[in-house]
Design a protein around this motif. Structure first.
Motif, PDB file in Angstrom:
ATOM      1  N   GLU A 157      63.010 -10.179  63.349  1.00  0.00           N
ATOM      2  CA  GLU A 157      63.511 -11.675  62.988  1.00  0.00           C
ATOM      3  C   GLU A 157      64.008 -12.433  64.075  1.00  0.00           C
ATOM      4  O   GLU A 157      64.823 -11.997  64.909  1.00  0.00           O
ATOM      5  N   LYS A 159      66.926 -14.038  63.783  1.00  0.00           N
ATOM      6  CA  LYS A 159      68.324 -13.953  64.139  1.00  0.00           C
ATOM      7  C   LYS A 159      68.747 -12.491  64.768  1.00  0.00           C
ATOM      8  O   LYS A 159      69.841 -12.330  65.393  1.00  0.00           O
ATOM      9  N   ASP A 160      67.761 -11.572  64.787  1.00  0.00           N
ATOM     10  CA  ASP A 160      67.944 -10.430  65.486  1.00  0.00           C
ATOM     11  C   ASP A 160      67.184 -10.312  66.674  1.00  0.00           C
ATOM     12  O   ASP A 160      67.307  -9.101  67.683  1.00  0.00           O
ATOM     13  N   SER A 198      67.783  -3.069  57.273  1.00  0.00           N
ATOM     14  CA  SER A 198      67.151  -3.616  58.640  1.00  0.00           C
ATOM     15  C   SER A 198      68.204  -4.471  59.407  1.00  0.00           C
ATOM     16  O   SER A 198      68.188  -4.523  60.534  1.00  0.00           O
ATOM     17  N   SER A 199      69.262  -4.992  58.588  1.00  0.00           N
ATOM     18  CA  SER A 199      70.011  -5.769  59.107  1.00  0.00           C
ATOM     19  C   SER A 199      71.447  -5.196  59.148  1.00  0.00           C
ATOM     20  O   SER A 199      71.905  -5.261  57.769  1.00  0.00           O
ATOM     21  N   LEU A 201      74.156  -6.648  59.718  1.00  0.00           N
ATOM     22  CA  LEU A 201      74.924  -7.816  59.336  1.00  0.00           C
ATOM     23  C   LEU A 201      74.990  -8.373  58.029  1.00  0.00           C
ATOM     24  O   LEU A 201      75.984  -8.447  57.355  1.00  0.00           O
ATOM     25  N   THR A 202      73.732  -8.228  57.345  1.00  0.00           N
ATOM     26  CA  THR A 202      73.522  -8.637  56.099  1.00  0.00           C
ATOM     27  C   THR A 202      73.226  -7.634  55.164  1.00  0.00           C
ATOM     28  O   THR A 202      73.331  -7.780  53.531  1.00  0.00           O
ATOM     29  N   GLU A 204      70.413  -6.547  54.292  1.00  0.00           N
ATOM     30  CA  GLU A 204      69.017  -6.696  53.681  1.00  0.00           C
ATOM     31  C   GLU A 204      68.229  -5.578  54.177  1.00  0.00           C
ATOM     32  O   GLU A 204      68.224  -5.152  55.182  1.00  0.00           O
ATOM     33  N   TYR A 206      64.336  -5.525  55.105  1.00  0.00           N
ATOM     34  CA  TYR A 206      63.218  -6.333  55.836  1.00  0.00           C
ATOM     35  C   TYR A 206      61.756  -5.688  55.195  1.00  0.00           C
ATOM     36  O   TYR A 206      61.660  -4.654  55.729  1.00  0.00           O
TER      37      TYR A 206
END
Ligand code: UD1
Ligand code: CA
Length: 497
Positions: A157, A159-160, A198-199, A201-202, A204, A206
């Protein structure tokens, strides 16, 4: 015969980048919510089952496509595209063929691209096929990472992604065809928490993690779509406008191929659900909306706006008519500047002219209302002539009432018909009448005061005030002064008329 496809469409997200109080998939392009365009393309593939994952504004999203043969599953919390697919686990477990997964925000996707993806999948024998595209500005999208031999390794992604990965111009379009058992196994791992978020940070999950897994377990088949714009998701209002323009171009092309003349396709706005017969001409600035159906050999002139209208063969809609939720027969002529509000039925050969407003009104064959008229809650027969400035007074401040005008009647100009009232067959209404009682068939109704002429009145009044000595006075001021003078004449004071 190959096993039928099971389709899963993800439509639970909010679409933050739209900066809207409405869920993204509900935003409209060419008259349909984005999701509806996607479902139309998916349906062309004749899948065994279509499941839509809803979440954000679930009720509205369901309602927007409730008439289509689809089922819904709820993703109560939007925890990523992988988590969204998990909500359709029952459907994946029941699938007998491959699973098509796509997002609800790709309105321009064509059925041919979906079937090419299916072919790619079936021919490859790999657990996953995905559609990719090369774009000049890949910012925001997931990038496709390939190895030295060109095999797809994974999707990262934006952002990653590292600097080097961000430089890749091949993106994940979000169209996948996946082996059902391979997908079910991954979903089971996600379910059991075996697959980490997967993230970090969030939090989420994916769906794109599936690509890396497939790369390890048999490989990924990639279909590069040459026309990237077709498969790009709508994330912003700007992209919404671009997608709408593209959809309109596709729609116009389809009608032209079917024999419709569209004088200037880029300046004509035809919604996806509209039907138009051959040899009809549509002029620039026309808007054909909703479920409008136009017959053959009709004319839709400049600037006409038709919403959910049915228009018969050979009928002419002249410039700047605004018409909605009504029916017009064949060989009729409307406009310019006719306004039709919902619930009207106009028979064949009816003429309705400029500055005529109709509401819940039925007009029989060949009748005419050519100028400056309001007809509301009225039933008008065949061969009727409605004079200029006729008004049905249908509202008494509390309730609406009906006006009936029977076959062959003639309504003189500037008449008011105070409903409820009936003008009988072949009857005449004298112009300037205020009709408050029924007019019998064949009768003449005159409902206005008799004219009085006053011989010599002008000379008797004396000279007009301001008529001399003020030659530069403006016209309006002069007529104002004239009215004042007239009001002071002895004749008017006596009130004789
Ligand atoms: C996604 C892809 C990205 C790809 C891009 C293509 C992932 C993680 N990323 O990114 O690789 O390049 O699409 O357009 O899949 N949705 C849900 N539930 C959720 C989150 C999303 O149903 O919890 C739905 C949304 O309603 C939307 C679709 O999934 O229709 C895609 O979500 P979006 O947030 O637009 O993903 P992108 O960031 O564009
Ligand atoms: Ca997107």
């Amino acid at each position: 015969m190959s096993s039928p496809v099971t389709a899963i469409v993800l439509a639970a997200g909010q679409g933050t980048r739209m900066r809207s109080s409405r869920a993204k998939v509900l935003h409209e392009a060419a008259g349909w919510p984005l999701l509806r365009h996607v479902l139309a393309a998916v349906r062309a593939l004749e899948p065994a089952r279509i499941t839509v994952v809803v979440g954000h504004q679930a009720d509205q999203v369901r309602a927007a496509v409730a008439d289509l043969p689809v089922e819904f599953v709820l993703q109560a919390e939007q925890r990523g595209t992988g988590h969204a697919v998990l909500q359709a686990r029952a459907q994946v477990l029941a699938a007998s063929g491959p699973v098509l997964i796509l997002y609800g925000d790709v309105p321009c996707v064509r059925p041919t691209t979906l079937s090419r993806l299916e072919d790619t999948f079936r021919r490859s024998g790999r657990p996953l096929a995905m559609a990719t595209a090369r774009v000049a500005d890949p910012a925001g999208y997931g990038r496709v990472v390939r190895d030295a031999r060109g095999e797809v390794l994974r999707v990262v992604e934006h952002k990653d992604a590292s600097e080097a990965e961000r430089a890749l111009d091949e993106i994940n379009t979000g169209l996948y065809m996946v082996d059902a058992r391979f997908l079910a196994a991954w979903l089971a791992r996600v379910e059991q928490g075996g697959s980490r978020a997967s993230s970090a940070l969030t939090g989420e999950v994916y769906l794109t993690d599936l690509v890396a897994l497939a790369a390890q377990q048999g490989g990924v088949a990639a279909l590069e779509v040459a026309d990237a714009e077709e498969v790009l998701g709508v994330n912003t209002r700007e992209e919404l406008a671009r997608a709408a323009a593209r959809l309109r171009a596709d729609i116009a092309r389809r009608h032209m191929a079917a024999g419709v003349t569209i004088v200037d396709p880029e300046r004509t706005y035809i919604d996806a659900g509209v039907e138009i017969g051959p040899d009809t001409i549509v002029h620039p600035g026309a808007h054909l909306r909703g479920r409008t159906r136009i017959g053959a050999g009709a004319t839709i002139d400049v600037g006409a706006v038709l919403t959910d209208m049915v228009v018969g063969d050979g009928t002419e809609i002249l410039p700047y008519c605004v018409l909605e939720q009504s029916e017009v027969g064949a060989g009729a002529r409307l406009g310019p500047h006719t306004r039709i509000r919902p619930g009207c039925h106009l028979a064949d050969g009816v003429h309705v002219g400029n500055f005529v407003e109709l509401k819940k009104t039925t007009i029989g064959p060949g009748s005419k209302a050519n100028h400056l008229t309001y007809l509301g809650d009225a039933t008008i027969g065949a061969g009727v002539n409605i004079g200029a400035g006729t008004i049905t007074c249908n509202y008494d401040g509390a309730r609406k009432h009906q006006t009936v005008i029977e076959d062959g009647a003639f309504i003189g100009s500037d008449s008011q018909l105070v409903a409820p009232v009936t003008v009988g067959k072949d009857a005449y209404v004298a112009s300037g009448s205020s009709i408050t009682e029924d007019v019998p068939p064949g009768a003449l109704a005159i409902a206005r005061s008799r004219q009085v002429n006053k011989p010599g009145w002008v000379a008797a009044r004396g000279p007009k005030r301001g008529s001399a000595g003020h030659p530069t006075e403006k016209a309006g001021a002069v007529s104002g002064a004239t009215r004042e003078t007239a009001a002071r004449t002895p004749a008017d004071k006596r009130g004789s008329r």
